[in-house]
Write an enzyme that holds these catalytic residues in place. Structure first.
Site, mmCIF file in Angstrom:
data_model
loop_
_atom_site.group_PDB
_atom_site.id
_atom_site.type_symbol
_atom_site.label_atom_id
_atom_site.label_comp_id
_atom_site.label_asym_id
_atom_site.label_seq_id
_atom_site.Cartn_x
_atom_site.Cartn_y
_atom_site.Cartn_z
ATOM 1 C CD GLU A 163 -3.555 -5.503 8.996
ATOM 2 O OE1 GLU A 163 -4.246 -4.959 10.048
ATOM 3 O OE2 GLU A 163 -3.653 -5.224 7.768
ATOM 4 C CG ASP A 173 -1.967 -1.066 0.955
ATOM 5 O OD1 ASP A 173 -1.633 -2.151 0.387
ATOM 6 O OD2 ASP A 173 -3.032 -1.065 1.532
#
Ligand SMILES: *[C@@H]1O[C@H](CO)[C@@H](O)[C@H](O)[C@H]1NC(C)=O
Ligand SMILES: *[C@@H]1O[C@H](CO)[C@@H](O)[C@H](O)[C@H]1NC(C)=O
Ligand SMILES: *[C@@H]1O[C@H](CO)[C@@H](O)[C@H](O)[C@H]1NC(C)=O
Length: 831
Positions: A727, A519
């Protein structure tokens, strides 16, 4: 009332007069395939039956409405997860609901014929609960209507004071019954109730809001059992056990004895199976890592979902999406704002999910990493998921990178992220899996997982590869075409560049390259149409390598030599296009203004995961001339090396820790696992029995060993402290962050827990490299001082020289070669 009467009549008519299509049951049919719910069962059949479990404070109406548990949430202060789960049998999930003073155990068992299953819900008041703790359990079942088929039917009613019963007839399932069974020790308050409603198809998945808005508040809701949603509500005082059984018309329900026996068998077989498939080696061979491994694997498997529905896509193929002009992201944005968004035909997908509360849907980039673990455990399961993903591919070869199918999935995604674009790619991780699959099917690497029909028969295996190969090569060609770099002559390229072998991610904006999977990892800023991205090239290269293997195996000679040619060109261009001799690292490239306004080819160096991709995807073997530099970057504590794993971005980068700080420093498990596997591979490359690894191989082994310890310890510590996998992990403290219950690719640590980096290496480098060098150095120094004292005069000069040298003595003497166990990454790396 009349309507309902007719509906009942109609139901009888259907039951006795329609001949339904044969039900196509198999071991995969049923499962907790609604991973976004704390617990929800459905079959892998679209438009059929949905089941779910809700619970709440049972004291009174206000207490109940304020506390209903339904979908997995980040913020209900609850710890939950499968302590054991196997897709073929079932498992056990524990939920610790502190706020409601209740611990729940939800045990699910199914039969392999796909015809029966049962779920047993056991509630135990926590130690701080009031003695008369009241809990409401709400089991809901619903039928969706399928187009082009006779209507699906489900009716429910009470069968006695506390038990409920439903019967139904659904396309794909046939006739079936469901019933609740109360434990004799239960203290049921009042009587159980069944409430039935007819809701629009689009609301059928919203059990909680349907219950709150349509069911609970409606006084004297007619309970004649007709509707498409049914709620079975029981209120208990104290501990309780309630079971729901399902069986089709040809089978008996699972008896409670059978249920218990199967669960007991699973408890013991799961343990043995996991030890066989994922043996752990030191220092992770202690018992305390057993429940940790069980947690990771069970929750990855328990996070498998079946999704069905339409999705949003921009199929306008606007020319702006080529991103060829300066400021292309502005033009693309405007084209997107103008575009008519299409609603696609409904499709189905079986996929694992990255995280049940936060990302309960399919992600292309994650799926390859999920399947790397699953394929070891259950090859046929991994294959069926792979095939499900490939079935989504369009004629061009595109697969949407995020699968948001149907309104239920869309409800978790902000509107601006719902639309998928056919010019957007994602790392082709499914091709990584293909590599592993091929090496297993070709008997080149071991397989000890569940019985596999593909492993058992070479006909099945080759039929499978013949089916998969054209799809994966179509996807590969699509990637090369749509993500191609510009070699048209408008932009300068280094001498010796082989034209055409260079790629750039489309979907760039100044801040993001979402399509790369990384990202907010910094890239050229402002973005430029001439860019070439290191990671994109290596993904194409890794894909070419995988396809080359399959083409060879299938005897497709000309394809095989084409992929080989691609691979050779890619390896060549990797060093020509991206190697930066000043920084000693691989860098993206862009075009800037050079002298006399002429365009200039320039590297954009942001040290981090992007720089490591040639190593991660097997483009650097032990003899590679740049390997020492890449190992320097990786092991430098001021850059990528942290005590908890490799940072996504170097601490020295100006963007480190900035803005969203998503891929700008924090530690990601998937990349760290690839790094460890690559280092392991390099360390064992080309070694015959008894041979000593070269110096650079020893260094790779030492780093790999330390990284493995650091990473597994980090994930373990986070799990021990919070009960979850996360995560990502902080490079400062090692703490888990962002989304919890992230047993998607974080579970991949299992893949490195059994890696052996060699006895002596393991023992001598228990500490992080920085420390180990220091400790080792101190020991050597102590010896030298001793020598200095003993032979004071004569050895003065020698001692001084030794001190100069100790920093280079990275490895203890006496390293012995361990048996080479080339895992399937033998084929990922250049072998
Ligand atoms: C349950 O609801 C009752 C009544 O609304 C309330 O007094 C009680 O505190 C609630 N219990 C919990 C554990 O929230
Ligand atoms: C959707 O399905 C219809 C009917 O089956 C078919 O005619 C149409 O081509 C499909 N659309 C797409 C985009 O596949
Ligand atoms: C792999 O080995 C198994 C048993 O040893 C054998 O049955 C199978 O045919 C082999 N597969 C291939 C592709 O050689």
């Amino acid at each position: 009332m009349l309507m309902r009467y007719w509906a009942l009549l109609f139901h009888c008519f259907i039951f006795h007069n329609f001949v339904r299509a044969e039900s196509s049951s198999s071991w995969q049919t049923w499962g907790p395939y609604r991973p976004n719910l704390y617990f929800g069962v459905r079959p892998q059949i679209p438009e059929s039956l949905l089941m779910g479990l809700m619970w709440a404070n049972g004291t009174d109406k206000a207490g109940l409405l304020n506390s209903i548990r339904d979908t997995c949430e980040q913020d209900e202060g609850m710890r939950y997860g499968w302590s054991i789960y196997d897709t073929r049998t079932g498992g056990s999930q524990a939920l610790y609901d502190e706020a409601l003073h209740l611990d729940l155990s939800v045990d699910f068992i199914k039969t392999q014929d796909g015809k029966t299953w049962a779920v047993k819900v056991t509630g135990s008041p926590r130690s701080d609960a009031p003695s008369d703790l009241k809990t409401a359990i709400i089991i809901h079942v619903a039928v969706e209507q399928s187009t082009n088929h006779p209507p699906n039917i489900l009716t429910c009613g009470m069968a006695g004071q506390a038990e409920a019963m439903c019967s139904g007839d659904v396309t794909g399932l046939g006739q079936f019954s469901l019933r609740t069974v109360q434990d004799v020790r239960n203290k049921v308050l009042g009587s159980a109730v069944v409430k039935s409603v007819q809701v629009p198809e689009a609301e059928i998945w919203q059990a909680k809001s349907v219950f709150k808005n349509h069911v609970y508040d409606v006084k004297n809701l007619e309970s004649d059992g007709v509707g498409n949603m049914h709620f079975i509500q029981t209120t208990f005082e104290g501990a309780f056990t309630i079971t729901l059984t399902y069986h089709d018309s040809e089978s008996d329900p699972i008896s409670s004895d059978d249920f218990q026996r199967t669960m007991n068998d699973l408890q013991s077989s799961f343990s043995t199976d996991i030890q066989r498939v994922f043996p752990r080696s030191a220092p992770f061979d202690y018992e305390k890592f057993t429940p940790f491994t069980h947690y990771l694997l069970s929750n990855l498997l328990g996070g498998m979902g079946f999704f069905h529905g339409d999705s949003r896509a921009d199929l306008t193929h606007a020319p702006e999406y080529e991103e060829t002009e300066p400021m292309f992201w502005e033009a693309a944005k405007q084209a997107m704002a103008r575009a008519d968004i299409s609603t696609t035909n409904a499709t189905s997908l079986v996929s694992f999910v990255p995280s049940r509360p936060f990302f309960p849907r399919g992600f292309l980039w994650d799926e390859g990493f999920h399947l790397l673990l699953v394929i070891e455990w259950d090859l046929d399961l991994a294959v069926s998921v792979l095939q499900s993903w490939l079935s989504l591919m369009d004629d061009d070869g595109w697969i949407g990178r995020e699968q948001i199918l149907g309104p239920e999935a869309r409800s978790k995604v902000p509107r601006e992220f719902q639309t998928q674009y056919p010019h957007y790619a994602n790392p082709p991780t499914l091709l990584l899996l293909f590599n592993v699959l091929v090496s297993k099917l070709a008997n080149r690497s071991k397989y000890t997982g569940h019985r596999s029909k593909y492993m058992a028969s070479s006909q099945e295996a080759s039929a499978l590869l013949k089916k998969l190969y054209p799809l994966l090569s179509r996807h590969y060609e699509w990637f090369r075409r749509t993500q191609s770099g510009d070699f048209g002559g408008d932009y300068p390229r280094p001498d010796d560049t082989i034209e055409g072998e260079g790629y750039r991610w489309r979907g760039r904006t100044p801040e993001h390259t979402l399509t790369s999977g990384l990202d907010d990892y910094p890239r050229a800023n402002p973005p430029h149409p001439s860019e070439l991205h290191v990671d994109a090239l290596t993904w194409v290269g890794a894909s070419a390598r995988a396809l080359h293997q399959v083409a060879e195996l299938l005897g497709q000679e000309s394809d095989a030599s084409m992929y080989q040619q691609h691979l050779t060109n890619i390896e060549h261009n990797l060093d020509i296009l991206y190697w930066n001799d000043a920084e000693k690292v691989y860098c993206d490239s862009t075009t800037t203004v050079g002298t006399r306004n002429s365009p200039k080819y320039e590297h954009v160096c942001h040290l981090g995961y992007v720089s490591l991709f040639p190593l991660l995807l097997g483009f650097m073997d032990a003899k590679h001339k740049h390997l020492p530099d890449i190992l320097d970057l990786l092991s430098d504590t001021s850059k990528l090396w942290s005590p908890y794993g490799l940072r996504s971005l170097s601490k020295t980068d100006p963007n480190y820790g900035k803005n969203e700080n998503y891929w700008r420093g924090p530690i990601w498990v998937n990349i760290n696992v690839l790094a460890i596997l690559s280092l392991h591979k390099i360390g064992h490359e080309d070694l015959k029995d008894g041979e000593t690894p070269s110096e650079i191989q020893m260094r790779a082994l030492s780093l790999g060993s330390n990284l493995r310890k650091a990473l597994v310890t980090t994930v373990y510590d986070g799990w021990e402290a919070t009960g979850f996998a996360w995560e990502q992990y902080s490079d400062e403290s090692g703490e888990g962050s962002r989304s919890r219950a992230f047993t998607g690719w974080t579970a991949d640590v299992i893949l490195v827990m059994g890696l052996d980096f060699g006895e002596h290496i393991s023992k001598s480098t228990h500490l992080k490299p920085f420390h180990s060098t220091a400790v080792f150095g101190a020991a050597v120094l102590a010896v030298l001082i001793l020598a200095f004292i003993i032979v004071f005069r004569r050895c003065l000069t020698i001692a001084a020289m030794r001190v100069m040298q100790w920093r280079n003595l990275r490895h203890p003497p006496g390293y012995q070669q361990i048996p080479v166990d080339l895992d399937e990454f033998g084929s990922v790396s250049r072998a």
